[in-house]
Design an enzyme around this catalytic site. Structure first.
Site, PDB file in Angstrom:
ATOM      1  N   GLU A   1     -43.495   5.019 -24.049  1.00  0.00           N
ATOM      2  CA  GLU A   1     -41.662   3.481 -23.578  1.00  0.00           C
ATOM      3  C   GLU A   1     -42.285   2.806 -24.407  1.00  0.00           C
ATOM      4  O   GLU A   1     -41.323   2.298 -25.287  1.00  0.00           O
ATOM      5  CB  GLU A   1     -41.745   3.368 -22.319  1.00  0.00           C
ATOM      6  CG  GLU A   1     -40.310   2.730 -22.162  1.00  0.00           C
ATOM      7  CD  GLU A   1     -40.658   1.773 -20.775  1.00  0.00           C
ATOM      8  OE1 GLU A   1     -40.282   1.583 -20.374  1.00  0.00           O
ATOM      9  OE2 GLU A   1     -41.125   2.632 -19.425  1.00  0.00           O
TER      10      GLU A   1
ATOM     11  N   ASP B   1     -40.792   1.170 -27.693  1.00  0.00           N
ATOM     12  CA  ASP B   1     -40.181   0.139 -27.623  1.00  0.00           C
ATOM     13  C   ASP B   1     -40.128  -1.033 -29.066  1.00  0.00           C
ATOM     14  O   ASP B   1     -39.415  -1.571 -29.412  1.00  0.00           O
ATOM     15  CB  ASP B   1     -40.045  -1.122 -26.462  1.00  0.00           C
ATOM     16  CG  ASP B   1     -39.239  -2.232 -26.854  1.00  0.00           C
ATOM     17  OD1 ASP B   1     -38.708  -2.566 -26.063  1.00  0.00           O
ATOM     18  OD2 ASP B   1     -40.397  -3.242 -26.036  1.00  0.00           O
TER      19      ASP B   1
ATOM     20  N   ASP C   1     -35.565   4.527 -21.076  1.00  0.00           N
ATOM     21  CA  ASP C   1     -36.854   4.282 -21.420  1.00  0.00           C
ATOM     22  C   ASP C   1     -37.400   5.803 -21.524  1.00  0.00           C
ATOM     23  O   ASP C   1     -37.838   5.872 -22.750  1.00  0.00           O
ATOM     24  CB  ASP C   1     -37.204   4.635 -20.263  1.00  0.00           C
ATOM     25  CG  ASP C   1     -37.384   3.297 -19.222  1.00  0.00           C
ATOM     26  OD1 ASP C   1     -37.348   2.283 -19.973  1.00  0.00           O
ATOM     27  OD2 ASP C   1     -37.540   2.543 -18.060  1.00  0.00           O
TER      28      ASP C   1
ATOM     29  N   GLU D   1     -36.867   5.699 -25.835  1.00  0.00           N
ATOM     30  CA  GLU D   1     -37.902   4.868 -26.368  1.00  0.00           C
ATOM     31  C   GLU D   1     -39.390   5.635 -26.767  1.00  0.00           C
ATOM     32  O   GLU D   1     -40.189   5.662 -28.195  1.00  0.00           O
ATOM     33  CB  GLU D   1     -37.932   3.783 -25.482  1.00  0.00           C
ATOM     34  CG  GLU D   1     -36.672   2.419 -25.846  1.00  0.00           C
ATOM     35  CD  GLU D   1     -37.482   1.595 -25.122  1.00  0.00           C
ATOM     36  OE1 GLU D   1     -36.715   0.567 -25.543  1.00  0.00           O
ATOM     37  OE2 GLU D   1     -37.437   1.318 -24.379  1.00  0.00           O
TER      38      GLU D   1
END
Length: 221
Positions: A42, A46, A115, A118
């Site tokens: 994650e 991002d 999440d 990502e």
């Protein structure tokens, strides 16, 4: 997993990366999973998402200042946007959650779904490289956002905005086109009283005008 790969339009060489991306910390802790949770993925996803989105916006909105570009990027990569992507992928049914988290409706929690999106982006990046991740991000988020923009009729919205003052004149003009005949990309510019206030690109002149009008609204507001 094959069904999810089909939805993603990407087949993993190392499917363990995809499994890891779907593993919530509650499951990893409960099952003592050797893969661990998806939290590291994650973190990486991002950054990959932010970079690809920033590059897309920088190219698509050549006249917008840094503050407006930052706001646009934030809207595209926010939890709500990513949770919508998760819904389209039906990601909740693939998540690995601990018993307590599952019983508490964790698969429907926006933060967990966002999440996981990502984490999947990071998994694709690690498995196939930046261009595969870029392609997936464009399909799931960026191209879809452009399609939605065309249907919002930003040209009408811009016209209504400038007509709050008398004597305002909007003009559109083609400033560039590129690509082969089957995949042309046009760049249109919109001017207010002769001064350029926005530009945009699209696969048709109409789409490019809408994107230019959208950029103008963002600048004028």
């Amino acid at each position: 997993m094959e069904t999810l790969e089909a939805k993603l339009g990407y087949v993993f060489r190392d499917r363990a990366l995809l499994e890891n991306a779907l593993t919530h910390s509650s499951y990893a802790n409960e099952k003592h999973s050797p893969l661990g949770s998806n939290e590291r993925l994650e973190f990486l996803g991002d950054s990959v998402l932010g970079m690809v989105t920033a590059d897309f916006l920088y190219t698509a909105h050549g006249q917008l200042p840094e503050g407006d570009l930052t706001r646009l990027r934030a809207n595209l990569v926010c939890e709500e946007s990513l949770a919508e992507v998760a819904d389209r992928l039906e990601l909740g049914s693939y998540l690995k959650l601990g018993r307590g988290e599952a019983a508490g409706g964790g698969s429907q929690r926006p933060s967990i779904r966002a999440d996981a999106v990502e984490a999947i982006l990071a998994a694709v990046y690690l498995d196939g490289g930046l261009e595969e991740a870029r392609s997936l991000i464009r399909r799931l988020i960026l191209d879809r956002e452009k399609e939605k923009a065309v249907h919002r009729d930003y040209k009408t919205a811009l016209q209504e905005l400038v007509q709050r003052e008398a004597g305002q004149v909007l003009t559109y003009r083609l400033v560039g086109e590129s690509g082969p005949d089957h995949a042309k990309e046009f760049t249109m510019e919109v001017a207010l009283n002769g001064a350029r206030v926005g530009s945009g690109t699209g696969h048709s002149k109409k789409e490019a005008e809408q994107m230019a009008a959208r950029a103008a609204i963002e600048k004028l507001q």
